[in-house]
Design a protein around this motif. Structure first.
Motif, mmCIF file in Angstrom:
data_model
loop_
_atom_site.group_PDB
_atom_site.id
_atom_site.type_symbol
_atom_site.label_atom_id
_atom_site.label_comp_id
_atom_site.label_asym_id
_atom_site.label_seq_id
_atom_site.Cartn_x
_atom_site.Cartn_y
_atom_site.Cartn_z
ATOM 1 N N UNK A 1 1.404 6.508 -4.691
ATOM 2 C CA UNK A 1 2.351 6.872 -3.688
ATOM 3 C C UNK A 1 2.103 7.884 -2.508
ATOM 4 N N UNK A 2 1.438 9.175 -3.512
ATOM 5 C CA UNK A 2 1.054 10.271 -2.650
ATOM 6 C C UNK A 2 0.010 9.734 -1.664
ATOM 7 N N UNK A 3 -1.062 9.095 -2.168
ATOM 8 C CA UNK A 3 -2.074 8.650 -1.115
ATOM 9 C C UNK A 3 -1.651 7.804 0.252
ATOM 10 N N UNK A 4 -0.674 6.897 -0.190
ATOM 11 C CA UNK A 4 -0.112 6.184 0.713
ATOM 12 C C UNK A 4 0.463 6.805 1.671
ATOM 13 N N UNK A 5 1.605 7.609 1.315
ATOM 14 C CA UNK A 5 2.243 8.624 2.228
ATOM 15 C C UNK A 5 1.381 9.378 3.107
ATOM 16 N N UNK A 6 0.347 10.032 2.446
ATOM 17 C CA UNK A 6 -0.668 10.838 3.525
ATOM 18 C C UNK A 6 -1.145 9.944 4.503
ATOM 19 N N UNK A 7 -1.219 8.558 4.266
ATOM 20 C CA UNK A 7 -1.938 7.668 5.182
ATOM 21 C C UNK A 7 -0.950 7.040 5.956
ATOM 22 N N UNK A 8 0.277 7.505 5.965
ATOM 23 C CA UNK A 8 1.259 6.695 6.758
ATOM 24 C C UNK A 8 1.709 5.392 6.254
ATOM 25 N N UNK A 9 1.481 4.951 5.276
ATOM 26 C CA UNK A 9 1.756 3.659 4.685
ATOM 27 C C UNK A 9 2.991 3.833 3.729
ATOM 28 N N UNK A 10 3.943 2.741 4.008
ATOM 29 C CA UNK A 10 5.059 2.718 3.257
ATOM 30 C C UNK A 10 6.444 2.195 3.954
ATOM 31 N N UNK A 11 7.574 1.827 3.267
ATOM 32 C CA UNK A 11 8.727 1.382 3.612
ATOM 33 C C UNK A 11 9.572 2.336 4.624
ATOM 34 N N UNK A 12 9.624 2.018 5.910
ATOM 35 C CA UNK A 12 10.459 3.019 6.616
ATOM 36 C C UNK A 12 11.887 3.200 6.194
ATOM 37 N N UNK A 13 12.406 4.338 5.810
ATOM 38 C CA UNK A 13 13.753 4.707 5.534
ATOM 39 C C UNK A 13 14.607 5.636 6.100
ATOM 40 N N UNK A 14 14.208 5.543 7.603
ATOM 41 C CA UNK A 14 14.854 6.545 8.389
ATOM 42 C C UNK A 14 14.316 7.976 8.568
ATOM 43 N N UNK A 15 14.344 8.653 7.277
ATOM 44 C CA UNK A 15 13.543 9.998 7.110
ATOM 45 C C UNK A 15 12.288 10.232 7.029
ATOM 46 N N UNK A 16 11.504 9.112 6.664
ATOM 47 C CA UNK A 16 10.341 8.948 6.308
ATOM 48 C C UNK A 16 9.657 7.644 5.774
ATOM 49 N N UNK A 17 8.983 7.765 5.106
ATOM 50 C CA UNK A 17 8.194 6.446 4.664
ATOM 51 C C UNK A 17 8.421 6.551 2.818
ATOM 52 N N UNK A 18 8.706 5.372 2.183
ATOM 53 C CA UNK A 18 8.450 5.090 0.735
ATOM 54 C C UNK A 18 7.527 4.318 0.475
ATOM 55 N N UNK A 19 6.259 4.491 0.022
ATOM 56 C CA UNK A 19 5.408 3.380 -0.467
ATOM 57 C C UNK A 19 5.875 2.964 -1.572
ATOM 58 N N UNK A 20 5.787 1.616 -1.524
ATOM 59 C CA UNK A 20 6.282 0.597 -2.850
ATOM 60 C C UNK A 20 5.058 0.306 -3.627
ATOM 61 N N UNK A 21 5.115 0.692 -4.708
ATOM 62 C CA UNK A 21 4.012 0.540 -5.610
ATOM 63 C C UNK A 21 4.379 0.053 -6.984
ATOM 64 N N UNK A 22 4.613 -1.160 -7.351
ATOM 65 C CA UNK A 22 5.200 -1.538 -8.846
ATOM 66 C C UNK A 22 3.869 -1.145 -9.631
ATOM 67 N N UNK A 23 4.322 -1.228 -10.887
ATOM 68 C CA UNK A 23 2.948 -0.719 -11.733
ATOM 69 C C UNK A 23 3.431 -1.301 -13.238
ATOM 70 N N UNK A 24 2.333 -1.617 -13.833
ATOM 71 C CA UNK A 24 2.386 -2.284 -15.271
ATOM 72 C C UNK A 24 1.168 -1.471 -15.913
ATOM 73 N N UNK A 25 1.854 -1.328 -17.452
ATOM 74 C CA UNK A 25 0.717 -0.736 -18.177
ATOM 75 C C UNK A 25 0.287 -1.477 -19.331
ATOM 76 N N UNK A 26 -0.854 -1.108 -20.011
ATOM 77 C CA UNK A 26 -1.059 -1.723 -21.332
ATOM 78 C C UNK A 26 -1.315 -0.608 -22.329
ATOM 79 N N UNK A 27 -1.175 -1.075 -23.590
ATOM 80 C CA UNK A 27 -1.118 0.123 -24.580
ATOM 81 C C UNK A 27 -2.393 -0.103 -25.127
#
Length: 148
Positions: free
Chosen positions: A89-115
């Motif tokens: 998310x930090x990298x995407x925000x730094x590169x101007x990528x994300x969902x516009x929410x009026x006051x900025x961008x929120x990058x949408x990054x769903x995640x999954x992990x394994x044990x």
């Protein structure tokens, strides 16, 4: 009808606008991978298992506001590995990528992990820095580096 001929790489990165990045720990067998879609991509999820580790997968339901994701993070480290998405998310925000929410961008990054905590020292696991590093080494960045 003849089958479609495979592309040169026959890989997910053959899809226009899709890049893939990866980070592997030098200390134990764990890491994280990211599928990057800077322009956004429609995504869906099917969560299974007795103890799933996910982040922001509920927003992928069709009745929710978010229509596109900017990246998908897959990581080791069990629940700890979900931190990798924050680095992406930090990298995407730094590169101007994300969902516009009026006051900025929120990058949408769903995640999954394994044990994978039983493999070596469980204190070594993907974190936000690892997730950020995934995006430094995407397939597109590697292609640009090879052109220099």
């Amino acid at each position: 009808m003849s089958p479609t001929a495979p592309s040169a790489a026959d890989a997910i990165t053959d899809v226009a606008g899709i890049e893939v990045g990866h980070w592997t720990s030098p200390l134990r067998p764990t890491g994280c991978s990211v599928v990057l879609a800077p322009e956004g991509a429609v995504a869906g999820v099917d969560v299974r298992g007795a103890a799933p580790g996910t982040r922001e997968t509920d927003l992928l339901a069709p009745h929710n506001l978010v229509e596109r994701v900017h990246a998908v993070m897959l990581a080791g480290g069990s629940a700890y590995g979900l931190d990798a998405a924050g680095g992406a998310m930090r990298w995407l925000e730094e590169h101007g990528i994300g969902l516009p929410v009026g006051v900025g961008l929120v990058p949408i990054v769903p995640a999954a992990v394994l044990f994978d905590l039983m493999l070596g020292d469980m204190r070594v696991r993907p974190d936000a820095a690892a997730g950020y590093a995934c995006l430094l080494y995407t397939s597109d960045a590697a292609d640009e580096e090879n052109l220099v």
